[in-house]
Write an enzyme that holds these catalytic residues in place. Structure first.
Site, short mmCIF file in Angstrom:
data_model
loop_
_atom_site.label_atom_id
_atom_site.label_comp_id
_atom_site.label_asym_id
_atom_site.label_seq_id
_atom_site.Cartn_x
_atom_site.Cartn_y
_atom_site.Cartn_z
N HIS A 352 0.80 -1.23 0.00
CA HIS A 352 0.00 0.00 0.00
C HIS A 352 0.82 1.27 0.00
O HIS A 352 0.25 2.36 0.08
CB HIS A 352 -0.91 0.06 1.23
CG HIS A 352 -2.00 -0.95 1.20
ND1 HIS A 352 -3.23 -0.70 0.64
CD2 HIS A 352 -2.04 -2.22 1.65
CE1 HIS A 352 -3.98 -1.78 0.76
NE2 HIS A 352 -3.29 -2.71 1.37
N LYS A 540 -7.80 14.07 4.94
CA LYS A 540 -6.99 12.86 4.91
C LYS A 540 -5.96 12.97 6.02
O LYS A 540 -5.89 14.01 6.68
CB LYS A 540 -6.31 12.68 3.55
CG LYS A 540 -5.61 13.94 3.00
CD LYS A 540 -5.14 13.72 1.58
CE LYS A 540 -6.21 13.85 0.52
NZ LYS A 540 -6.58 12.63 -0.12
N ARG A 541 -5.16 11.90 6.23
CA ARG A 541 -4.12 12.02 7.25
C ARG A 541 -3.21 13.21 6.91
O ARG A 541 -3.03 13.54 5.75
CB ARG A 541 -3.28 10.74 7.30
CG ARG A 541 -3.95 9.60 8.04
CD ARG A 541 -3.10 8.35 7.99
NE ARG A 541 -2.83 7.95 6.63
CZ ARG A 541 -1.62 7.69 6.13
NH1 ARG A 541 -0.55 7.76 6.90
NH2 ARG A 541 -1.46 7.32 4.88
N LYS A 546 1.17 14.51 1.35
CA LYS A 546 -0.22 14.82 0.97
C LYS A 546 -0.41 16.33 0.77
O LYS A 546 -1.42 16.78 0.27
CB LYS A 546 -1.20 14.26 1.99
CG LYS A 546 -1.16 12.70 2.02
CD LYS A 546 -2.19 12.12 2.94
CE LYS A 546 -2.07 10.62 3.11
NZ LYS A 546 -2.84 9.85 2.13
N THR A 648 -8.16 6.89 -1.82
CA THR A 648 -9.52 6.39 -2.04
C THR A 648 -10.55 7.47 -1.77
O THR A 648 -11.69 7.37 -2.21
CB THR A 648 -9.80 5.17 -1.14
OG1 THR A 648 -9.35 5.48 0.17
CG2 THR A 648 -9.10 3.93 -1.64
N LYS A 652 -14.47 8.40 -3.39
CA LYS A 652 -15.68 8.68 -2.60
C LYS A 652 -16.25 10.03 -3.00
O LYS A 652 -17.47 10.21 -3.07
CB LYS A 652 -15.34 8.66 -1.10
CG LYS A 652 -14.91 7.27 -0.62
CD LYS A 652 -14.15 7.31 0.70
CE LYS A 652 -13.37 6.02 0.90
NZ LYS A 652 -12.33 6.08 1.93
C1 26Y Z 1 4.98 2.20 9.46
C2 26Y Z 1 3.97 1.10 9.46
C3 26Y Z 1 3.65 0.58 10.78
C4 26Y Z 1 2.75 1.53 8.66
C5 26Y Z 1 1.60 2.02 9.24
C6 26Y Z 1 0.53 2.38 8.46
C7 26Y Z 1 2.79 1.38 7.31
C8 26Y Z 1 1.72 1.75 6.53
C9 26Y Z 1 0.57 2.26 7.09
C10 26Y Z 1 -0.59 2.69 6.31
C11 26Y Z 1 -0.57 2.81 5.00
C12 26Y Z 1 -1.74 3.28 4.26
O1 26Y Z 1 -2.79 3.58 4.81
N1 26Y Z 1 -1.61 3.37 2.93
C13 26Y Z 1 -2.67 3.86 2.09
O2 26Y Z 1 -3.39 2.75 1.57
C14 26Y Z 1 -4.49 3.17 0.79
C15 26Y Z 1 -5.26 1.92 0.41
O3 26Y Z 1 -4.56 1.18 -0.51
C16 26Y Z 1 -4.01 3.95 -0.42
O4 26Y Z 1 -5.14 4.41 -1.14
C17 26Y Z 1 -3.18 5.13 0.01
O5 26Y Z 1 -2.62 5.76 -1.14
C18 26Y Z 1 -2.07 4.67 0.94
O6 26Y Z 1 -1.39 5.81 1.47
#
Ligand code: 26Y
Length: 841
Positions: A352, A540-541, A546, A648, A652
């Site tokens: 992701h 968003k976060r 971003k 995403t 929406k």
């Molecule tokens: C550092 C580690 C513990 C970690 C924690 C959270 C690594 C990744 C994440 C979260 C990642 C995330 O939310 N990625 C998002 O996924 C969405 C669904 O696929 C994407 O639409 C988005 O671009 C992406 O930032």
């Protein structure tokens, strides 16, 4: 579900009496909510049982995820059970405000962002498609924190979402499993090599099941959330033995910490250990339950991959690879080779993000101490993998070291996930291309067939039908009610795109939502916003890539222009922000403070005639998003190209008819291809241009600071006392752009963004044109339904034959013909006719 209004009223009043022992008139909204949710729980229980019985034979999918950002469930249950209209009418007759009751529900926030919300969307889509697909996650005692603002600063407050109980969970103590941490392992040769694991700490994983109801079908799947509990047998506490008692309390606290919070602070070693514990706890408990279920279904383990697909949502559950090996070898006596081929055939992995900080690694010493047996297995996987690499690249140590699972004292979870699974997918075409060509190019060369793309999709049931029922009804009247099952039917809106009567209905719905939102914002923040201004939303976060700062700099620039020329012809605009910053991400937290200060400055300034307003809404979550979607004219999707895997939110918003201003990144590119370039406003560097700068350099933010007066003014205003809070408060932001290289290329894209904003305003002023853009966005949004994505996962990755035939997810330019389901345009003759008559864009 078949139940009429009168019968529902009878059952509901009965429930109120049983639960609260008083008449409806005397109950609070909270008590009314309790009665409603308890009744829904009863309805679902029976269907769940039958659905489980029916599903026993088929292949089951288990979606392992550290996050499930569910959002409120009650209204979704009503929609999926086909009860919403009946219940709304029943409450109306009883003089009860259903909307107020639904607001009493906690918003289960067991996730922090896109990855977690995607997991929740897919649960909804799997059930809607009658696929036997279940979620496996953790039952965090506290959700992702609640965000409060104090003097514009983010304060993290524990999200005590379970304080009044969670009605939709079913505790299954009889299915609890044991998880072991620490201890020692010793090899034993007894014909076969086996490992004895001793002196470990034992923790109980207790499942809480949450039903996932399919839309207007008989399917009820399961989201299983594991909770960590102390083992009763280890519980020794007597007044005569104080030491034992203290140890017991310490043990109990340690155990409960495992499922206490999402993403514990990992700045200390203890914090990192806790995160790894969570990952192992989730994967081990889930896999043990999966194998137990297989045994209950009398399926031999050798057929595992024919009957089970385990999908890992990013690398957090990547320990599924060695844990499945352990279970097959240690617990079930299988040999390595057979166990390995079953593991690879069973597991699939979605990446992701390409952000380096999110590519997880673990120090060997920490890993080995916590999971000694798993470490032995990972080591063996690594050795065998390196041997394979050696065969392919003899003598090329650099290549082998770059790809190894263990190198330089760390374990690389992405490498483990790729080696141990049969499918690796990215979440948008561009993201998958970057994975294949850059981030994971070595692996793509080595395993070309494993890599594939599955562009994300979102549930239109929550984000359109639930969030915007008025629009959903209008769509039904216009293209036929079948669009709900076949979202691609929304293409039938195209002939209405320029129809003033249809446009006016759409505009009236949006205006209604804008005015409702304006009232809520006034209530929550005290800021009065004009429902006739452009609602421009950036939620968003909060993260550097971003680029909330790019938006904020443009606002400052607009404000500066207005101050210089108060009579300037500007369409009034309301800028709405929302989002949480990770507690340890200093600059993101400061960005919140900065935007709040900017909002304060602008909103108080009477000289600009309310032409611009800025609000940063507290505690952005799924429920807040649902309120923003139908009221938003412009959706900001402006990441540094190449950094956003997909996004995403963009999907929406277009479902609700917002127009995107965005960069050519992630899902935006596919949205542009679908809606046509005239119906989205794009700007800025492309991913290849950004990646070139990252690889070759050649960008100096000072050049822009010195060369563009607008940029200089705005940046100087960060440090010259222009903003409330003092001149040094925002210096770290200033420094990040000029002294630390503007890593996310905000200044580089500034001029293009300002131009794009001007173009946006120009188009907005032509009301008919703007509304036609809005209609075309909705028309093409069907492709971004999670139902389409999930069908692709089901057919391409999990090799699962759905109970129902695969549905059609066609767009004007593309036909997702699928071998198994035979989904072709021809299956929707009505749509085909509409398409051949329609003009696109
Ligand atoms: C550092 C580690 C513990 C970690 C924690 C959270 C690594 C990744 C994440 C979260 C990642 C995330 O939310 N990625 C998002 O996924 C969405 C669904 O696929 C994407 O639409 C988005 O671009 C992406 O930032």
């Amino acid at each position: 579900m078949n139940i009429d209004k009168e019968e529902f009223q009878r059952q509901y009043l009965d429930k109120v009496a049983k639960l609260h022992g008083k008449p409806l008139e005397e109950t609070s909204d909270g008590e009314r909510y309790q009665a409603l949710s308890s009744l829904i729980r009863d309805y679902i229980g029976q269907r769940w049982l039958l659905s489980r019985r029916r599903q026993r034979q088929g292949k089951q999918v288990y979606y392992l995820s550290i996050e499930f950002l569910l959002g409120r469930l009650t209204d979704m249950y009503l929609i999926n059970l086909g009860l919403r209209d009946t219940v709304a009418a029943a409450f109306f007759d009883l003089g009860v405000d259903l909307a107020a009751i639904l607001e009493s529900e906690e918003d289960p926030g067991l996730g922090n962002g896109g990855l977690g919300r995607l997991a929740a969307c897919y649960l909804d889509s799997m059930a809607a498609e009658s696929l036997p697909g279940h979620g496996c996650g953790l039952r965090y005692r506290y959700g992702f924190f609640e965000q409060d603002f104090v003097n514009g600063r983010q304060i993290e407050v524990p999200d005590d979402w379970l304080k009044t109980g969670f009605i939709y969970e079913f505790r299954r103590s009889d299915e609890a499993v044991e998880i072991r941490f620490g201890g020692t392992v010793t090899p034993e040769l007894n014909g076969k090599l086996r490992y004895r694991h001793e002196n470990y700490e034992s923790v109980l994983a207790v499942p809480y099941d949450v039903p996932v109801v399919g839309h207007l079908n008989d399917t009820v799947n399961t989201l299983r959330l594991w909770s960590a509990e102390p083992h009763r047998t280890d519980f020794v506490c007597s007044a005569t033995n104080r030491n034992d008692c203290l140890k017991t309390i310490e043990y109990k606290n340690d155990v409960e910490a495992i499922t206490s919070v999402l993403y514990p602070d990992d700045s200390t070693r203890d914090g990192r250990v806790l995160r790894l514990k969570q990952h192992y706890f989730l994967t081990s408990a889930s896999l043990q339950a999966i194998l137990a279920d297989l045994a209950r279904r009398d399926i031999p383990l050798t057929r595992l991959s024919d009957h089970v697909a385990v999908h890992i949502n990013d690398t957090h559950p990547a320990l599924a690879v060695p844990e499945l090996m352990r279970l097959l070898i240690d617990e079930h006596g299988m040999g390595w080779d057979e166990a390995w081929s079953l593991t690879v055939a069973t597991i699939s992995y979605t990446n992701h993000t390409i952000m380096p900080e999110a590519l997880e690694t673990w120090p060997v010493d920490l890993f080995q101490a916590l999971l000694p047996r798993i470490f032995v297995i990972v080591n063996e996987i690594n050795e065998r993998f390196c041997r394979e690499l050696w065969q392919r690249y003899p003598g090329d140590w650099d290549h082998i070291r770059a790809m190894a699972v263990i190198a330089d004292g760390t374990i690389r979870m992405a490498h483990l996930a790729i080696a141990g699974s049969h499918s690796v997918n990215g979440v948008a075409q561009l993201h998958t291309r970057i994975l294949k060509e850059r981030v994971m190019s070595d692996f793509h060369q080595f395993y070309p067939d494993k890599f594939n793309n599955k562009t994300n999709g979102v549930t239109h049931r929550r984000f359109l039908i639930k969030a915007n029922p008025q629009l959903a009804a209008l769509l039904g009247e216009t293209v036929g009610e079948q669009w709900v099952q076949y979202p691609c039917d929304l293409l039938g809106l195209l002939p209405h795109a320029a129809d003033p009567a249809f446009q006016d209905k759409l505009a009236a719905i949006r205006r209604w939502h804008k005015s409702k939102l304006a009232a809520q914002i006034l209530d929550a923040t005290g800021v009065r916003i004009d429902p006739d201004s452009i609602f421009d939303t950036h939620v968003k976060r909060i993260h550097g890539y971003k680029r909330q700062t790019l938006n904020a700099f443009h606002i400052m620039h607009l404000y500066n222009r207005l101050k210089a020329d108060p009579g300037m012809d500007l369409t009034p605009r309301t800028f709405i922000f929302g989002g949480k910053a990770a507690p340890a991400y200093r600059l993101a937290k400061l960005t919140i403070r900065f935007i709040n200060a900017l909002a304060d400055k602008i909103n108080r300034d009477k000289t600009i005639n309310d032409k611009i307003k800025v609000v940063f809404l507290e505690n952005y979550n799924v429920s807040l998003l649902e309120k923003l979607l139908p009221a938003t004219d412009v959706s900001e999707q402006i990441p540094t190209a190449s950094r956003e895997a997909c996004g995403t939110g963009n999907m929406k918003f277009i479902m609700n008819g917002s127009v995107i201003i965005g960069t050519l990144d992630g899902g935006n590119i596919e949205i542009r291809n679908a809606v046509g370039e005239d119906n989205i406003i794009t700007f800025g560097l492309t991913a290849d241009e950004v990646l070139n700068i990252y690889e070759r350099g050649g960008y100096n933010p000072w050049d822009i600071y010195c060369g563009d007066e607008r940029v200089k003014t705005v940046l100087d205003q960060l440090v010259n006392g222009f903003l409330p809070g003092g001149p040094d408060e925002y210096r770290p932001i200033f420094d990040s752009f000029l002294h630390h290289g503007d890593h996310f290329l905000v200044l580089k894209d500034f001029a293009a963004y300002v131009d794009a904003q001007k173009e946006l305003e120009r188009r907005y002023r032509d009301r008919r044109h703007w509304l036609s853009m809005s209609v075309r966005n909705i028309a093409h949004s069907g492709k971004f339904s999670g139902d389409r994505t999930f069908t692709e996962y089901a057919v391409d990755i999990w090799r699962l034959r759905p109970e129902a035939p695969v549905r059609c997810y066609c767009s004007a330019d593309e036909d997702f013909a699928r071998a198994e389901g035979g989904c072709t345009l021809s299956r929707r003759p009505a749509l085909q006719a509409t398409l051949s008559n329609a003009t696109y864009n």
